[in-house]
Design a protein around this motif. Structure first.
Motif, PDB file in Angstrom:
ATOM      1  N   ASP A   1       0.281  -3.522  -8.855  1.00 53.25           N
ATOM      2  CA  ASP A   1      -1.073  -3.986  -8.552  1.00 53.25           C
ATOM      3  C   ASP A   1      -1.315  -5.393  -9.083  1.00 53.25           C
ATOM      4  O   ASP A   1      -1.932  -6.231  -8.404  1.00 53.25           O
ATOM      5  N   LEU A   2      -0.842  -5.663 -10.292  1.00 53.67           N
ATOM      6  CA  LEU A   2      -1.071  -6.981 -10.888  1.00 53.67           C
ATOM      7  C   LEU A   2      -0.352  -8.077 -10.110  1.00 53.67           C
ATOM      8  O   LEU A   2      -0.925  -9.142  -9.836  1.00 53.67           O
ATOM      9  N   ALA A   3       0.899  -7.818  -9.740  1.00 47.75           N
ATOM     10  CA  ALA A   3       1.653  -8.816  -8.986  1.00 47.75           C
ATOM     11  C   ALA A   3       1.006  -9.067  -7.625  1.00 47.75           C
ATOM     12  O   ALA A   3       0.881 -10.222  -7.174  1.00 47.75           O
ATOM     13  N   ALA A   4       0.576  -8.001  -6.970  1.00 46.94           N
ATOM     14  CA  ALA A   4      -0.058  -8.148  -5.651  1.00 46.94           C
ATOM     15  C   ALA A   4      -1.368  -8.927  -5.759  1.00 46.94           C
ATOM     16  O   ALA A   4      -1.666  -9.807  -4.928  1.00 46.94           O
ATOM     17  N   GLU A   5      -2.137  -8.625  -6.798  1.00 51.19           N
ATOM     18  CA  GLU A   5      -3.412  -9.326  -6.997  1.00 51.19           C
ATOM     19  C   GLU A   5      -3.195 -10.815  -7.245  1.00 51.19           C
ATOM     20  O   GLU A   5      -3.839 -11.670  -6.613  1.00 51.19           O
ATOM     21  N   LYS A   6      -2.296 -11.132  -8.167  1.00 50.42           N
ATOM     22  CA  LYS A   6      -2.075 -12.536  -8.510  1.00 50.42           C
ATOM     23  C   LYS A   6      -1.416 -13.317  -7.378  1.00 50.42           C
ATOM     24  O   LYS A   6      -1.575 -14.540  -7.288  1.00 50.42           O
ATOM     25  N   ALA A   7      -0.682 -12.623  -6.514  1.00 52.40           N
ATOM     26  CA  ALA A   7      -0.028 -13.301  -5.395  1.00 52.40           C
ATOM     27  C   ALA A   7      -0.949 -13.430  -4.189  1.00 52.40           C
ATOM     28  O   ALA A   7      -0.597 -14.098  -3.213  1.00 52.40           O
ATOM     29  N   GLY A   8      -2.115 -12.789  -4.243  1.00 52.45           N
ATOM     30  CA  GLY A   8      -3.028 -12.844  -3.106  1.00 52.45           C
ATOM     31  C   GLY A   8      -2.524 -12.019  -1.924  1.00 52.45           C
ATOM     32  O   GLY A   8      -2.648 -12.442  -0.770  1.00 52.45           O
ATOM     33  N   TRP A   9      -1.987 -10.861  -2.224  1.00 54.15           N
ATOM     34  CA  TRP A   9      -1.423 -10.011  -1.162  1.00 54.15           C
ATOM     35  C   TRP A   9      -2.497  -9.733  -0.092  1.00 54.15           C
ATOM     36  O   TRP A   9      -3.615  -9.366  -0.393  1.00 54.15           O
TER      37      TRP A   9
ATOM     38  N   GLU B   1       0.822  -1.202   0.000  1.00 58.88           N
ATOM     39  CA  GLU B   1       0.000   0.000   0.000  1.00 58.88           C
ATOM     40  C   GLU B   1       0.862   1.260   0.000  1.00 58.88           C
ATOM     41  O   GLU B   1       0.524   2.256  -0.650  1.00 58.88           O
ATOM     42  N   LEU B   2       1.989   1.226   0.700  1.00 56.42           N
ATOM     43  CA  LEU B   2       2.878   2.388   0.713  1.00 56.42           C
ATOM     44  C   LEU B   2       3.429   2.653  -0.688  1.00 56.42           C
ATOM     45  O   LEU B   2       3.420   3.800  -1.167  1.00 56.42           O
ATOM     46  N   ARG B   3       3.895   1.616  -1.335  1.00 62.64           N
ATOM     47  CA  ARG B   3       4.407   1.786  -2.700  1.00 62.64           C
ATOM     48  C   ARG B   3       3.318   2.332  -3.615  1.00 62.64           C
ATOM     49  O   ARG B   3       3.553   3.212  -4.451  1.00 62.64           O
TER      50      ARG B   3
END
Length: 623
Positions: free
Chosen positions: A560-568, A543-545
């Motif tokens: 955003d895409l990496a976080a979404e696909k990784a289930g952040w 979220e900070l980034r």
């Protein structure tokens, strides 16, 4: 490798070749101010595409193939505009000539992830020009307007069903026509090759063993050589005795060269055995007592002093004084070897009036010019054949042309005429220098009362890869090597007070660009310290980034895409955690999320890495 680039160019000047085929050449003016303008004779026609009566289409590629796939992607670009039948397309590595200079460098070279984008428009225009000439040839034969003709995969069709001619049938006639002054390129939506998954053209020979890498080159009467080089960088040869070496079966000659003592033999084993038998005494010089410890102490001392300012936004010093929380960190990264799968090698056929070279190189112009100077020949008397490269990563693109120069020195010392292949063993390769520099990074950061990063001060200490090379004038500005600070001085995060400084360290260890150059260490340091600031301010690292990248949509998009696909943010098994980072370099934007655990013994295990990449348009998706 990173240098200034140029914008769009009006560069096409077509010329016609004879011999029963169609030859399309490109006129590329010298693009680098440091390269003297060539005479018209030196800009003689050089084909990027040849079309023969047997329907074969040969596309000549001016970039080195070292695994990145240019022997397929660049032909795809040209063939698409040509409307060629892909089954007839072949590739051929380009000879050394100014016509093949890279628009990115102003010389013939491969590096900096520039091959595809720098050749995209030139290859398209070459293909479109050839296509226009072939259509014109068909229209003239049928006595119709060119606008009435169309092409489908290498077949020109006229307004009547019986009007149908292949490129091979039209090649000789098209070669006699006047080339078009301008060409119209396709709308990208009509690409039928670019963007589609195609098998690589070089896969068959790489899998059946017929591909020729530099180390594979063989010829009658060729000797193999290895060189005994100094055990310490900068050491000088004092004395040497070759009597024992000369008694080794198969050893033919032992000669002194600038880099040491070369043993020439009938084969590699004899050359190595001969080298082991040499008796050499060295004057080890100033680097004899150099150590990692002394280097660390020197770098750490420099990092405590103000350096040359590479970036200054706001006032970091004042901001630190009023910060809610301040943190500091020191990061050190070591020298790194390129460690290519194929060790360095170069084969030279030296004669009194010519020199022919076979090697895997990323720097054709520089290597040929260096060879010519050593051999005492004009550059046009030196012919350099670029073989496949078993890895490069910058090491085979040395401005000092070290491994090619050494091989020519060996041939010259042995006495022309001579054919010799100089091979570096794996140990030679690892000890031989030209590493990614070691760096020390000292960073201070602070957060405000809301936990947001408020100030950032970054001091970078390390060697310059450009100092002392022909690239120094373009790459070192106001004492700052841009490759040392890239990825740090252009920090994308919206922090109000930023200061980035650089200290040039002078060390006698030869250094060179290494895959991703300065980004290779700066990305690690920047992203690691941002995590430290996130923890200090009690912020989620993702979220900070995301907040700090509000004005950088491509970085934010991959994040955003990496976080979404990784289930952040979703729960993980006990003992596991996630880390996230984002960085941009050489036109590509990448974010990664790593899922990691640490057991009770401290052993780290990476369970999963999710990576999002935005590299712009893709020519050959799976390759």
């Amino acid at each position: 490798m990173s240098t200034a680039t140029i914008g769009r160019r009006e560069f096409i000047k077509l010329t016609i070749g004879a011999g029963g085929g169609l030859l399309i050449g490109l006129y590329l003016p010298t693009l680098d101010k440091n390269v003297e303008a060539a005479s018209p004779a030196e800009f003689a026609p050089n084909a990027f595409v040849r079309i023969a009566p047997d329907e074969s289409i040969t596309i000549i590629v001016n970039h080195s193939e070292m695994g990145q796939g240019v022997f397929t992607t660049l032909p795809m670009i040209l063939a698409d505009e040509l409307d060629a039948d892909w089954r007839n397309v072949r590739f051929e590595p380009a000879p050394v000539d100014p016509v093949y200079n890279s628009p990115a460098f102003g010389m013939q070279a491969t590096g900096g992830s520039t091959s595809t984008w720098s050749s995209f428009d030139p290859m398209r225009k070459a293909g479109a020009a050839a296509r226009a000439m072939l259509i014109a040839a068909a229209a003239e034969q049928w006595k119709v307007e060119a606008a009435q003709c169309r092409v489908v995969e290498g077949i020109v069709r006229g307004p009547s069903p019986e009007m149908k001619l292949s490129y091979g049938q039209l090649a000789e006639k098209a070669a006699l026509l006047k080339p078009p002054a301008e060409v119209t390129l396709k709308d990208p939506k009509n690409f039928y090759l670019v963007g589609k998954p195609l098998k690589r053209l070089d896969t068959p020979e790489k899998t059946n063993g017929t591909a020729v890498f530099g180390i594979d080159v063989k010829m009658p009467e060729m000797m193999t050589a290895v060189v005994a080089r100094a055990p310490v960088f900068g050491a000088k040869l004092k004395t040497w005795n070759s009597k024992k070496a000369e008694k080794v079966p198969g050893v033919r000659k032992v000669v002194e060269v600038p880099s040491g003592v070369a043993v020439l033999a009938e084969g590699m084993w004899a050359a190595m055995q001969g080298r082991d038998a040499l008796e050499i005494e060295w004057d080890e010089g100033a680097m004899a007592n150099f150590s990692s410890r002394s280097q660390h102490e020197e770098y750490a001392a420099l990092a405590k002093k103000p350096g040359l300012v590479a970036r200054k936004d706001g006032d970091a010093g004042t901001a630190f004084a009023g910060a809610s929380k301040k943190i500091e960190a020191v990061y050190e990264v070591p020298y790194l070897s390129h460690a290519m799968m194929e060790p360095l090698n170069c084969t030279v056929d030296l004669r009194s009036d010519s020199c022919e070279i076979w090697t895997g190189t990323q720097f054709q112009t520089g290597d040929r010019n260096a060879a010519a100077q050593i051999a005492g020949l004009k550059p046009e008397s030196v012919q350099l054949h670029t073989t496949f490269l078993g890895g490069g990563f910058g090491r085979r693109g040395n401005p000092m042309a070290d491994f090619v120069s050494e091989a020519v020195h060996v041939a010259k010392a042995a006495g022309a005429p001579v054919k010799v292949k100089v091979i570096w063993t794996r140990e030679d390769d690892m000890h031989g220098g030209y590493y990614r520099p070691a760096f020390l990074h000292a960073i201070e950061g602070s957060v405000d009362s809301g936990g947001m990063p408020h100030a950032w001060s970054h001091r970078i200490v390390g060697q310059s890869i450009a100092a002392g090379t022909p690239f120094e004038g373009a790459m070192v500005k106001n004492g700052i090597d841009e490759t040392s600070v890239e990825g740090a001085a252009d920090l994308p995060y919206a922090i109000p007070n930023i200061q980035v400084e650089y200290h040039l360290a002078t060390v006698g260890v030869p250094v060179l660009w290494w895959r991703s150059v300065g980004h290779s260490h700066n990305a690690f340091v920047v992203e690691s310290f941002l995590d430290e600031l996130a923890a200090a301010g009690g912020k989620d690292p993702y979220e900070l980034r995301r907040t700090l990248l509000a004005k950088h949509p491509r970085e934010r998009g991959v994040l955003d895409l990496a976080a979404e696909k990784a289930g952040w943010g979703k729960p993980l098994p006990e003992g596991r955690g996630r880390g996230i980072a984002v960085h941009a370099s050489f036109g590509s934007y990448v974010a990664e999320v790593a899922e990691v655990s640490v057991d009770k013994s401290g052993k780290v295990r990476v369970h999963r890495v999710v990576c999002a990449v935005d590299c712009g348009g893709v020519v050959n998706p799976p390759n």
